[in-house]
Design a protein around this motif. Structure first.
Motif, short mmCIF file in Angstrom:
data_model
loop_
_atom_site.label_atom_id
_atom_site.label_comp_id
_atom_site.label_asym_id
_atom_site.label_seq_id
_atom_site.Cartn_x
_atom_site.Cartn_y
_atom_site.Cartn_z
N ASP A 195 0.84 -1.20 0.00
CA ASP A 195 0.00 0.00 0.00
C ASP A 195 0.88 1.26 0.00
N ALA A 196 0.23 2.42 0.06
CA ALA A 196 0.97 3.68 -0.06
C ALA A 196 2.02 3.83 1.04
N ALA A 197 1.66 3.45 2.27
CA ALA A 197 2.61 3.56 3.38
C ALA A 197 3.82 2.66 3.15
N ALA A 198 3.56 1.44 2.67
CA ALA A 198 4.66 0.50 2.41
C ALA A 198 5.55 1.01 1.28
N GLN A 199 4.94 1.60 0.25
CA GLN A 199 5.72 2.14 -0.87
C GLN A 199 6.62 3.29 -0.39
N ASP A 200 6.08 4.12 0.48
CA ASP A 200 6.89 5.23 1.02
C ASP A 200 8.05 4.68 1.85
N ARG A 201 7.77 3.65 2.62
CA ARG A 201 8.83 3.04 3.43
C ARG A 201 9.92 2.47 2.53
N PHE A 202 9.50 1.77 1.46
CA PHE A 202 10.48 1.19 0.54
C PHE A 202 11.34 2.29 -0.09
N SER A 203 10.70 3.37 -0.50
CA SER A 203 11.43 4.47 -1.13
C SER A 203 12.46 5.06 -0.18
N SER A 204 12.07 5.24 1.08
CA SER A 204 12.98 5.88 2.04
C SER A 204 14.18 5.00 2.37
N LEU A 205 13.97 3.67 2.36
CA LEU A 205 15.05 2.76 2.75
C LEU A 205 15.90 2.26 1.59
N TRP A 206 15.28 2.13 0.40
CA TRP A 206 15.95 1.39 -0.66
C TRP A 206 16.07 2.12 -2.00
N SER A 216 5.29 0.51 -8.91
CA SER A 216 4.62 0.34 -7.63
C SER A 216 3.26 -0.30 -7.88
N ALA A 217 2.96 -1.37 -7.14
CA ALA A 217 1.71 -2.09 -7.34
C ALA A 217 1.16 -2.53 -5.98
N GLU A 218 -0.08 -2.98 -5.99
CA GLU A 218 -0.73 -3.38 -4.75
C GLU A 218 -1.61 -4.60 -5.02
N LEU A 219 -1.74 -5.47 -4.02
CA LEU A 219 -2.65 -6.60 -4.12
C LEU A 219 -4.03 -6.15 -3.62
#
Length: 330
Positions: A195-206, A216-219
């Protein structure tokens, strides 16, 4: 397999266990590099690999289904080749969802076969040859990124956006099959799922580590007409990360009374299902599971369990579509 807690530590704070196991991780990474370096079969049709750098579930199967549907809409004959993890048959064998069982061919190929022709083959090159001969216009390799027996025309690395690449280290020091830089050097794109929060987390870390285009995709749960609001449920799942399934149910408004986390691909024996049914009856709850688990259900329980299907969605498919266009798959 339950992941050790230290696998999810921040990359800059790996912990003592990760540092101690790092030499073994280096050996594992070198073995992977040798496998990948082998010259493989060059197919006569485009071969697209949907793989991952992380061990365990990241969302490859929904990605395979989404990509196959996108190609089918373009008039392509899409065949999927899988190792058939958990199945007893070696192949190459075209899966028939009406006659084969998950015990024979594995749960993922059995699920995929409902959407497009799917093959199992412990020898991936033999599976690709069989798919070619059967008329495939394009072949999707379900996993196999770290297998060098087939040349890939494109590779998509699928990653759970919330988990990212864990502590950035290789098994057993971390969750990776190979170092990020080596894996992405062979990739055409990263597909981060969350989701959006997870995508933001991924962007900040990786974001600094991802050197290729990213989609970016979502189930997203498929609308089936079932009203989940306040529905008491007993949910069970034998996927890479069952807690994601349980969170989806709660997000739909279900009253999750019992959550049974099984190991990935765990057989759903009659004994296990009878125990879950007794618990569900005592709770007044509906048994619910994932599509991948549903194909492993004993026949006597298939009408007793509700399946929650999910599909991979994205607001912007341009990264994927650009790669398909490069391969002549417009």
């Amino acid at each position: 397999m339950k992941e050790p807690n230290f696998w999810s530590n921040p990359a800059d704070r790996p912990g003592l266990a990760a540092r101690v196991l790092a030499p073994l991780g280096a050996i594992y990474a070198d073995q992977t590099a040798r496998r990948v370096a082998k010259s493989g079969l060059e197919a006569s049709v485009p071969v697209i690999c949907i793989g991952n750098i992380n061990a365990g579930g990241t969302g490859k199967t929904p990605t395979v289904i989404a990509l196959s549907q996108r190609l089918i809409e373009r008039g392509k004959s899409v065949h999927v080749v899988s190792r058939g993890y958990g199945g007893s048959l070696d192949g190459p064998l075209r899966v028939d969802e009406r006659h084969h069982s998950a015990d024979q061919v594995g749960d993922e190929p059995l699920l995929i076969a409902a959407f497009t022709p799917a093959w199992i083959s412990k020898d991936r090159a033999a599976g690709v040859r069989a798919a070619q001969e059967d008329g495939a216009d394009v072949i999707l390799l379900d996993d196999g990124m770290q297998n060098g027996s087939v040349e890939k025309d494109a590779t998509f690395v699928v990653v759970d956006a919330h988990r990212g690449f864990g502590n950035g280290r290789v098994i057993p020091a971390g969750p990776l099959r190979e170092p990020i830089s080596r894996g992405l050097a062979r990739a055409d794109a990263v597909i981060s799922i969350g989701d959006a929060a997870a995508q933001d987390r991924f962007s900040s870390l990786w974001s600094n580590a991802v050197t290729v285009p990213r989609l970016s995709a979502e189930l997203t749960p498929l609308q089936t007409g079932f009203d989940w609001t306040d529905q008491p449920v007993l949910a069970f799942a034998g996927i890479g990360h069952p807690e994601k399934f349980f969170a989806t149910l709660k997000g739909l408004g279900a009253n999750l009374l019992r959550a049974e986390a099984l190991s990935d691909h765990q057989p759903l024996s009659t004994q296990l299902m009878t125990r879950l049914e007794i618990e569900a009856l005592a709770l007044g709850a509906q048994m619910v599971t994932t599509e991948k688990d549903a194909v492993r259900l004993p026949r006597a329980f298939r009408q007793k369990v509700v399946t929650l299907p999910v599909r991979l969605t994205s607001e912007d498919w341009s990264v994927l579509d650009g790669i398909l266009a490069r391969l002549g798959l417009e």
